[in-house]
Design a protein around this motif. Structure first.
Motif, PDB file in Angstrom:
ATOM      1  N   ILE A 273      -8.673   5.394   1.545  1.00 19.48           N
ATOM      2  CA  ILE A 273      -7.812   6.232   2.465  1.00 19.48           C
ATOM      3  C   ILE A 273      -8.785   7.242   3.010  1.00 19.48           C
ATOM      4  O   ILE A 273      -9.623   8.066   2.508  1.00 19.48           O
ATOM      5  CB  ILE A 273      -6.766   7.203   1.642  1.00 19.48           C
TER       6      ILE A 273
ATOM      7  N   THR B 175       0.857  -1.171  -0.258  1.00 15.64           N
ATOM      8  CA  THR B 175       0.006   0.019  -0.205  1.00 15.64           C
ATOM      9  C   THR B 175       1.003   1.399   0.072  1.00 15.64           C
ATOM     10  O   THR B 175       2.067   1.228   0.021  1.00 15.64           O
ATOM     11  CB  THR B 175      -0.768   0.044   1.322  1.00 15.64           C
ATOM     12  N   ARG B 176       0.221   2.472  -0.104  1.00 16.29           N
ATOM     13  CA  ARG B 176       0.884   3.668  -0.285  1.00 16.29           C
ATOM     14  C   ARG B 176       1.794   3.835   1.258  1.00 16.29           C
ATOM     15  O   ARG B 176       2.675   4.707   1.216  1.00 16.29           O
ATOM     16  CB  ARG B 176      -0.124   4.863  -0.575  1.00 16.29           C
ATOM     17  N   PHE B 177       1.382   3.151   2.165  1.00 15.91           N
ATOM     18  CA  PHE B 177       2.014   3.691   3.500  1.00 15.91           C
ATOM     19  C   PHE B 177       2.993   2.532   4.021  1.00 15.91           C
ATOM     20  O   PHE B 177       3.774   2.768   4.684  1.00 15.91           O
ATOM     21  CB  PHE B 177       0.832   3.651   4.458  1.00 15.91           C
ATOM     22  N   HIS B 178       3.127   1.423   3.007  1.00 12.35           N
ATOM     23  CA  HIS B 178       4.421   0.379   2.896  1.00 12.35           C
ATOM     24  C   HIS B 178       4.313  -0.295   4.214  1.00 12.35           C
ATOM     25  O   HIS B 178       5.149  -1.372   4.511  1.00 12.35           O
ATOM     26  CB  HIS B 178       5.775   1.064   2.827  1.00 12.35           C
ATOM     27  N   ASP B 179       3.403  -0.265   5.266  1.00 12.20           N
ATOM     28  CA  ASP B 179       3.331  -1.204   6.436  1.00 12.20           C
ATOM     29  C   ASP B 179       1.981  -0.968   7.173  1.00 12.20           C
ATOM     30  O   ASP B 179       1.273   0.021   6.578  1.00 12.20           O
ATOM     31  CB  ASP B 179       4.469  -0.735   7.335  1.00 12.20           C
TER      32      ASP B 179
ATOM     33  N   VAL C  37      -0.784   0.145   9.337  1.00 12.54           N
ATOM     34  CA  VAL C  37      -0.845   1.471  10.094  1.00 12.54           C
ATOM     35  C   VAL C  37      -2.226   1.295  10.928  1.00 12.54           C
ATOM     36  O   VAL C  37      -3.031   0.392  10.712  1.00 12.54           O
ATOM     37  CB  VAL C  37      -1.474   2.728   9.027  1.00 12.54           C
TER      38      VAL C  37
ATOM     39  N   ARG D 118       1.921   4.534  12.629  1.00  6.89           N
ATOM     40  CA  ARG D 118       2.612   3.216  12.534  1.00  6.89           C
ATOM     41  C   ARG D 118       2.944   2.704  13.654  1.00  6.89           C
ATOM     42  O   ARG D 118       2.902   3.128  14.669  1.00  6.89           O
ATOM     43  CB  ARG D 118       3.846   3.508  11.581  1.00  6.89           C
TER      44      ARG D 118
ATOM     45  N   ARG E  44      -2.017  12.223   8.663  1.00  9.77           N
ATOM     46  CA  ARG E  44      -1.090  11.162   8.479  1.00  9.77           C
ATOM     47  C   ARG E  44      -1.390   9.855   9.013  1.00  9.77           C
ATOM     48  O   ARG E  44      -1.844   9.717   9.947  1.00  9.77           O
ATOM     49  CB  ARG E  44       0.418  11.933   9.123  1.00  9.77           C
ATOM     50  N   PRO E  45      -0.556   8.773   8.597  1.00  9.78           N
ATOM     51  CA  PRO E  45      -0.779   7.500   9.034  1.00  9.78           C
ATOM     52  C   PRO E  45      -0.201   7.476  10.452  1.00  9.78           C
ATOM     53  O   PRO E  45       1.068   8.065  10.644  1.00  9.78           O
ATOM     54  CB  PRO E  45      -0.348   6.489   8.202  1.00  9.78           C
TER      55      PRO E  45
END
Lengths: 180, 180
Positions: B99, A69-73, A75, A112, A109-110
């Motif tokens: 999102i 995903t766009r957040f890469h991990d 969230v 993490r 913002r996510p």
């Protein structure tokens, strides 16, 4: 540190020292008064929020999916931070006896795994007629970056209340069937 | 039943029949499209939400205290219903890959133990440029009375995704120290 936050910190210390929790009734509220709480996000937090909300979006539960995903991990659910905000309102400022009328949230913002989110609520408007209070709500990560912001509308309690704290129920997660 | 909700029901049936979950990418969204989910509030739900959020306000956890409040009994955390709304957005409409940008919530009635809350989200605005979608969000109880209402702003997914469902983590509550 402002005078306001110093005052709040002292009040919190008094309550802890006496083993009691107490609210901040309308007559004790003032513009700029703040309360805050910090929490570090663990995988258990995310899994528990999924179980409670029924939100099994794999962005929160499946690290292989989340990596793409766009957040890469993985969230946190945005509403997890919303829940932290409501907890500060319901247990700290104004606390006991508060009636929640509304909440606006912007997820900027996510959050993490391992991030420490600090939620701060600040009294912005006081309307004596019906004890309505508008509070500014900010959640930042450990870099001080905004993750969630918004405002809350509540009815503040009329009377001072002091009582022993309620123990937090402990959660155990059974992940036998989960795919994390 | 509108044509829109019939379409949704059919899509949901197809996904269940194939054992897969799928999202609704931006190009498949239309104004008036809806998705909904119903959940009956149990004491375990309330206790679990308290544990996850840290919100130990006794209005949610202590029946003796709650009996003396304006609601006369234990009620759900307002943000519990907020979490149900976010779950519908994150798992049904638009679902996978959504999102979450913002959410407004108005808490108009308490949710009591045994109440069945139905959350419905309805597409209200579509902005193709950045795949922004505004959804109307309504939560009603079994009498059809509004308990929470508001709207959500999301970025809809660009692509169709289909995947096996993520199993819901199961929660066990340890209330040994709690005062319920």
């Amino acid at each position: 540190m402002t005078l306001e936050s110093h005052t709040n910190a002292t009040m919190a210390f008094d309550a802890v020292a006496s083993g009691m929790v107490e609210n901040v009734p309308f007559d004790e509220l003032f513009i700029g008064q703040t309360a805050e709480r910090a929490q570090r996000l663990t995988l258990t937090d995310v899994q528990a929020f999924a179980a409670v909300s029924g939100d099994t979006n794999p962005a929160h539960l499946d690290s292989t999916y989340a990596a793409q995903t766009r957040f890469h991990d993985i969230v946190a659910h945005g509403m997890w931070t919303g829940a932290l905000i409501s907890a500060v309102l319901g247990t700290q400022l104004p606390g006991l006896g508060t009636i929640y009328l509304g909440q606006n949230l912007r997820f900027s913002r996510p959050v993490r795994l391992g991030d420490t989110v600090t939620v701060r609520v600040t009294v912005r408007e006081l309307h004596a007629e019906k004890r309505r209070v508008v509070l500014d709500c900010q959640a930042v990560n450990q870099q001080g970056e905004a993750v969630v912001s918004g405002d809350a509308l509540v009815i503040a309690p009329e009377h001072k209340l002091r009582r022993p704290p309620v123990a937090l129920p402990r959660l155990q997660l059974d992940l036998a069937d989960a795919t994390v």
